[in-house]
Each structure stands twice: as structure tokens, then as C-alpha cells.
Design an enzyme around this catalytic site. Sequence first.
Site, short mmCIF file in Angstrom:
data_model
loop_
_atom_site.label_atom_id
_atom_site.label_comp_id
_atom_site.label_asym_id
_atom_site.label_seq_id
_atom_site.Cartn_x
_atom_site.Cartn_y
_atom_site.Cartn_z
N TRP A 157 1.07 -1.31 0.00
CA TRP A 157 -0.16 0.04 0.09
C TRP A 157 0.78 0.94 -0.22
O TRP A 157 0.76 2.16 -0.23
CB TRP A 157 -1.19 0.24 1.24
CG TRP A 157 -0.10 -0.08 2.37
CD1 TRP A 157 -0.80 -1.43 3.28
CD2 TRP A 157 0.70 0.78 3.61
NE1 TRP A 157 0.87 -1.31 4.27
CE2 TRP A 157 1.09 -0.34 4.51
CE3 TRP A 157 0.91 2.24 3.31
CZ2 TRP A 157 1.46 0.40 5.66
CZ3 TRP A 157 1.30 2.19 4.52
CH2 TRP A 157 2.29 1.47 5.25
N ASN A 158 1.82 1.39 0.09
CA ASN A 158 3.18 2.25 0.56
C ASN A 158 3.20 3.25 -0.45
O ASN A 158 3.36 4.45 -0.55
CB ASN A 158 3.91 2.44 1.11
CG ASN A 158 4.82 1.35 0.56
OD1 ASN A 158 4.46 0.31 0.07
ND2 ASN A 158 6.37 1.57 0.77
N ASP A 183 -2.87 -3.77 -2.43
CA ASP A 183 -3.56 -4.03 -0.88
C ASP A 183 -5.10 -3.31 -1.22
O ASP A 183 -5.74 -2.27 -2.12
CB ASP A 183 -2.23 -3.24 0.05
CG ASP A 183 -2.43 -3.63 0.99
OD1 ASP A 183 -3.42 -3.10 1.62
OD2 ASP A 183 -1.64 -3.95 1.35
N GLY A 232 7.13 -6.80 0.20
CA GLY A 232 6.24 -6.71 1.75
C GLY A 232 7.08 -7.10 2.86
O GLY A 232 8.34 -6.60 2.47
N SER A 233 5.74 -7.41 3.60
CA SER A 233 7.39 -7.63 4.94
C SER A 233 8.03 -8.46 4.47
O SER A 233 7.57 -10.39 3.56
CB SER A 233 6.34 -8.08 6.36
OG SER A 233 5.58 -8.87 5.81
N GLU A 254 11.19 -7.74 -3.00
CA GLU A 254 11.61 -6.50 -1.48
C GLU A 254 10.71 -6.87 -0.46
O GLU A 254 9.96 -6.28 -0.50
CB GLU A 254 11.55 -5.10 -2.83
CG GLU A 254 12.49 -4.13 -1.64
CD GLU A 254 12.31 -2.71 -1.56
OE1 GLU A 254 11.41 -1.60 -1.69
OE2 GLU A 254 12.08 -2.27 -3.40
N LEU A 255 11.83 -6.53 0.40
CA LEU A 255 11.70 -6.95 1.50
C LEU A 255 11.61 -5.83 2.46
O LEU A 255 12.07 -5.05 1.99
CB LEU A 255 11.21 -8.66 2.31
CG LEU A 255 11.21 -9.35 1.48
CD1 LEU A 255 11.48 -11.06 1.92
CD2 LEU A 255 10.06 -9.93 1.07
N CYS A 288 10.18 1.66 2.04
CA CYS A 288 10.78 0.39 2.41
C CYS A 288 12.62 0.41 2.92
O CYS A 288 13.40 0.43 3.02
CB CYS A 288 10.98 -0.93 1.50
SG CYS A 288 9.62 -1.66 1.88
N GLU A 386 11.60 -3.22 12.25
CA GLU A 386 11.73 -1.47 11.45
C GLU A 386 10.21 -1.33 11.86
O GLU A 386 9.00 -1.51 12.14
CB GLU A 386 10.97 -2.61 9.83
CG GLU A 386 10.91 -1.01 8.69
CD GLU A 386 10.40 -2.10 7.49
OE1 GLU A 386 10.78 -1.19 6.54
OE2 GLU A 386 10.06 -3.04 7.46
#
Length: 518
Positions: A157-158, A183, A232-233, A254-255, A288, A386
Amino acid sequence: MTALVDTNPIFDSLAARVQTVQPRDDREVTNAMTGAPLGRVPHCTADDVVAAAARARQAQKSWARRPIAERAAVLLRMHDLVLKRQDEVLDIIQSENGKARGHAFEEVIDVALTTRYYAHTAEEYLKPQRRQGVQLVLTEVWEYHHPKGLVGVIAPWNYPLTLGISDALPAIVAGNAVLIKPDERTPFSTLWAVRLLEEAGMPPGLVQIVTGPGSELGTPIIEQSDFLMFTGSTRVGRLVAAQAGERLIDCSMELGGKNALLVLDDADVEKAAQGATRACFSNSGQLCISIERIYVPKMLWESFVPAFVTATESMVLSAGLDYKADMGSLINETQLNTVIHHVDDAVAKGATVLTGGKPRPDVGPYFYEPTIMTGVKEGMAAFADETFGPVVSLYPVDSEEEAIAKANDSAFGLNFSVWTSDPQRGRRVAAQLQAGTVNVNEGYAAAWASVDAPMGGMKDSGLGRRHGEHGILKYTESQTIAIERVLPVGAPRWLRADRYAKVMTGGLRALKRLPGVK
């Protein structure tokens, strides 16, 4: 514009683009700046994912047969449309995500850069390449790249426009179909982008969108895809990677990050302080690759810290759809509560807040002040986890070596930053940092926007890379075609095996000394 966008026909028209197998209950999307309803999108199911995948695969068959130049032309037209119609999507991004307009514009820049880059480079990356054959002149070898087929994209969502569509662009020009799950909190930016792609000439149906929670749709998407792109995470990334591994499909991720900024002892303090505010608080820290740890030489502590605090306190928080704000809102109450917990937990255990440290409901329901802390230690939630919000911790160090060691002392390695008056020194320090990207005298944008270079994380911050050559070739299957002439690879029938071994041994020794032979 200055008024907020709430319920509006544009959101209804975008939501109508999501096809479902049968009527479903809709999910409400909330305006992040006001907390009011923004629009509704279908609550898709696993059956909807299967149906969307089938439609995409059908469209992909003819798309893959088109010349690369035709596919690239769609991206160039998309480039122009995004720039021309940017105000539309800026309003959408701000409304569903809550970020400041300047940070939303970074997403417009990203899409423009990515479309232009892959439109201009795809043919070179994808064309058949001549490779060296084992018997030099007698063996002709070619490398081909074929599209994977259906690429699944699970986006966060970011950065709803950037991460909703930019990863799909190289997949599309490589000849793939794409199945995207934005998202559930920010679906409209991606829906808008796909509509623009179709206006630019992409065949309808080639890119499919399903809307709903990742907990329900993630597994069906992995089961239907030939490649998966996930942002995401780290926690969810491990689950996704395990599922992809079970299917033996490749994935790129990409986490998370706990990114560090190093102020070296020769840095321009004012420039570093100004740069740090952008590095830490862009997108309200919901980035991120934003900075959450800063290491400062003790000799500069008394000058850097006040400068950084002053620069931070001058930032303007606003919920307006204009360029006046330096920082916008957090996405929702859950994210706000995470930030509150990280700060309150640190303070309760002995940390000091130099500035910020409070929610700002007077600006909007999910706003939080940009916050600087010192004394953050192991055992505090903000130390190693984080935060993903506008919170940064400062640490004094005695030396460059100590700063490097502490920056690397993390499970994450996504994006670091180094500030110095000597670019060569900065490059030397950067090469010692365990992060996929390191920016010297910049926070994050220089590496991210340089789309010719790979972007991704080390350690728990991900696997694979976006951007550059890898960013498009990962969406292809490599095929080697070897054509043998005159002699086979192996001993001919008229030559004894022991003699063949001796001849080959001598040949290999000679080839080692021959210039130009790999």
C-alpha cells in the site's frame, strides 16, 4: 487542488474494471487523510483469481507474438499519458494513501522513468545473443529469451502506483501477461494505471487485477503464476517464497529494512541534516528504503543534532491535495498505533525524544509528528524492528569503523546512506556496507531512480532485483540453442578415446593462453 477527494464517480468507474465470477460483497476503501469512505471494490475470491489468470493467458498468446518494438511503443505512449494526466492519479494516490503530494509525484516520476527505460532497452536485452561455442568455429551457440507466461504481482500500500504497476511494465514488454493484486487499502492507483495502459494500446485483458486481502488471494495467485513479484514484509515474504518454491517457480522480493545513514566526520553538517529529513520522513517514513538509524561522529554531534532537529521541526504537515506539505499522513490506525507503540515503548525504557513523539489528530486522524530519538537500545521495539513510520534514532560513534560495524549489525540490508565531502571516501565506505543500494550524499532517490542499475536487498531484505537488465530478464526463460558443424563434441569414431583425451588436454592448455577466448 486543495479539497480532499472522497466518494467520487472516478472510483466507481475504476472499481468496475475488476471482473468477478459472480456478484460479491464489496470492500470499502478509506480516505487515509480523513478516515471517510473513499470508494468500494469487489471482494474477489480464489475462483476470481483462476478466472482472471485464464483471461490473461488467453490475451498473452497473441501479445507474445507481437514484435518487441510494438510492445515497447505501448510503454512510450504510457509514459506520455502518465505525465499528461498526472493530476488525476496524484489525487488518487493522496486520497487512498495519505502521503504528501510531492511524495506522490515521485511515483509519477518512477512510472515515467521505468516506461521510458524499458521501452528503449527491451529490444537489446531480449534479442537473441550469440554466445561462444565449446568448439569455437565449429559450435554456433545462441541464447534466446522467451516470456515466462503469467507474472503474478502482489503489491503493498505504501507506493500504490509505483509498486502497483512499475514491476509489471518490464514483464509486459517482455511478452508476458500480468495478474496484479494491489493492497486492499490502495487499489485505485493500480486500476487507474491499467486503464491508461489500455488507452496506450495494450490489449484489454492482458493485465488482470483482483482486489481483496492477501491472506485470501495470495496463495491462489502463486498457484496460477509462472513467476511472482512480491513487495512487503519479511515475515510474509518467507511464506510466499516457500509457496513459490513448492511450485518450482522463480520469484523476486523486496522486503523489510532497518536502514542506516552514516554521517562521516568530513560531512557538510547542514547538507547532511537537510538530506536526513528527506531520507527519514519521505512518505511519512512508510518507505522500505527510508532511514531509521543515523550514526554521527561524536566530534559532529553538537553541530549535527541541533541542525537535524531544526530542519525536522520546520517541516509542514498537511492533509491538502497540493504541494505545500512536507509530510502527509500514515495509512491507517493500525500503522499509527505501531508508531505510537515504538516511540512510547522506547521512552518508557529510557530513550529521549528530541522532537516530535506525538500524534497530530488536529491535522488528520492518522498523522504523527516526525520524530527524532536518542538512547534507543536493544530491548526496545524501535531498536531493531522496522517502525515504518516517521521515527529515527540517533547514535554517537567514535570512528568510521564503528559506524560501519553498527550499520551492518542488522538482519536487514536494503538501502543505506553515507554523507561526506569526499565522494571517493563515500564510495569506499559504501562498498563496506551490507545493503543492496547505498546512496552517497543522498538518502534513497539517487539509487532508486537510476533504473539502469539493479535495485534490491541483501540478508532479510529480499531476493532478486528490479531495474536494469535483471529487472526484465527475470521475467523470461533463457534458452540455449547449440548448432554443431563437421565434428561432434566428443571423440570421433576414427580416434581412440585415449588419443582424444590427449588432444583435448593440449587444446585446453592452448586455449587458456589464447586472447579473447572465454
